[in-house]
Design a protein around this motif. Structure first.
Motif, mmCIF file in Angstrom:
data_model
loop_
_atom_site.group_PDB
_atom_site.id
_atom_site.type_symbol
_atom_site.label_atom_id
_atom_site.label_comp_id
_atom_site.label_asym_id
_atom_site.label_seq_id
_atom_site.Cartn_x
_atom_site.Cartn_y
_atom_site.Cartn_z
ATOM 1 N N LEU A 19 0.660 -1.022 0.013
ATOM 2 C CA LEU A 19 0.073 0.147 -0.079
ATOM 3 C C LEU A 19 0.852 1.263 0.217
ATOM 4 O O LEU A 19 0.493 2.209 -0.963
ATOM 5 C CB LEU A 19 -0.958 -0.032 1.259
ATOM 6 N N GLN A 20 1.762 1.117 0.904
ATOM 7 C CA GLN A 20 2.628 2.391 0.882
ATOM 8 C C GLN A 20 3.614 2.798 -0.663
ATOM 9 O O GLN A 20 4.010 3.622 -0.674
ATOM 10 C CB GLN A 20 3.931 2.272 2.048
ATOM 11 N N ARG A 21 3.844 1.537 -0.981
ATOM 12 C CA ARG A 21 4.533 1.870 -2.559
ATOM 13 C C ARG A 21 3.669 2.688 -3.491
ATOM 14 O O ARG A 21 4.203 3.472 -4.119
ATOM 15 C CB ARG A 21 4.583 0.278 -3.234
ATOM 16 N N ASP A 22 2.321 2.638 -3.280
ATOM 17 C CA ASP A 22 1.524 3.576 -3.922
ATOM 18 C C ASP A 22 1.183 4.774 -3.341
ATOM 19 O O ASP A 22 0.031 5.399 -3.912
ATOM 20 C CB ASP A 22 0.407 2.888 -4.569
ATOM 21 N N GLY A 23 1.553 5.119 -2.110
ATOM 22 C CA GLY A 23 1.372 6.302 -1.654
ATOM 23 C C GLY A 23 0.383 6.250 -0.524
ATOM 24 O O GLY A 23 -0.414 7.163 -0.103
ATOM 25 N N GLY A 24 -0.369 5.021 -0.138
ATOM 26 C CA GLY A 24 -1.398 5.028 0.816
ATOM 27 C C GLY A 24 -1.094 3.979 2.132
ATOM 28 O O GLY A 24 0.317 3.671 2.134
ATOM 29 N N ASP A 25 -2.020 3.542 2.748
ATOM 30 C CA ASP A 25 -1.854 2.712 3.847
ATOM 31 C C ASP A 25 -3.081 2.514 4.382
ATOM 32 O O ASP A 25 -4.214 2.886 4.071
ATOM 33 C CB ASP A 25 -0.888 3.784 5.019
ATOM 34 N N VAL A 26 -2.932 1.659 5.593
ATOM 35 C CA VAL A 26 -4.286 1.413 6.135
ATOM 36 C C VAL A 26 -4.169 1.189 7.670
ATOM 37 O O VAL A 26 -3.042 0.980 8.156
ATOM 38 C CB VAL A 26 -4.607 -0.414 5.624
ATOM 39 N N GLU A 27 -4.932 1.846 8.285
ATOM 40 C CA GLU A 27 -5.029 2.119 9.826
ATOM 41 C C GLU A 27 -5.863 1.169 10.639
ATOM 42 O O GLU A 27 -7.139 1.002 10.080
ATOM 43 C CB GLU A 27 -5.373 3.389 9.878
ATOM 44 N N TYR A 28 -5.255 0.453 11.464
ATOM 45 C CA TYR A 28 -6.424 -0.572 12.295
ATOM 46 C C TYR A 28 -7.088 0.494 13.243
ATOM 47 O O TYR A 28 -6.530 1.168 13.954
ATOM 48 C CB TYR A 28 -5.571 -1.584 13.058
#
Length: 76
Positions: A19-28
């Motif tokens: 996800l970070q490779r594409d500039g994103g992320d996930v938050e639990y």
């Protein structure tokens, strides 16, 4: 519950670099009644394929790796 949350976080941490490779992320956010509540952030929050990433990617990984998880919900 702590063990299950630990397993959930382990799966999310394995997915996070993609996800970070594409500039994103996930938050639990939380885990309740078999549902993992997540927030997509960065580029993932406004991505046209966010639902695909969330349900076909993250949800499937959690269902396969963490017994007791029955689904995910996005918290906007």
């Amino acid at each position: 519950m702590a063990e299950m949350e630990s397993q959930i976080l382990e799966v999310l941490n394995a997915i996070r670099p993609y996800l970070q490779r594409d500039g994103g992320d996930v938050e639990y956010i939380s885990f309740r009644d078999g549902i993992v509540y997540l927030r997509m952030v960065g580029a993932c929050a406004s991505c046209a394929i966010m639902d695909t990433t969330l349900y076909d990617g993250i949800e499937q990984a959690l269902l396969e790796e963490v017994p007791g998880v029955i689904g995910v919900e996005h918290v906007g």
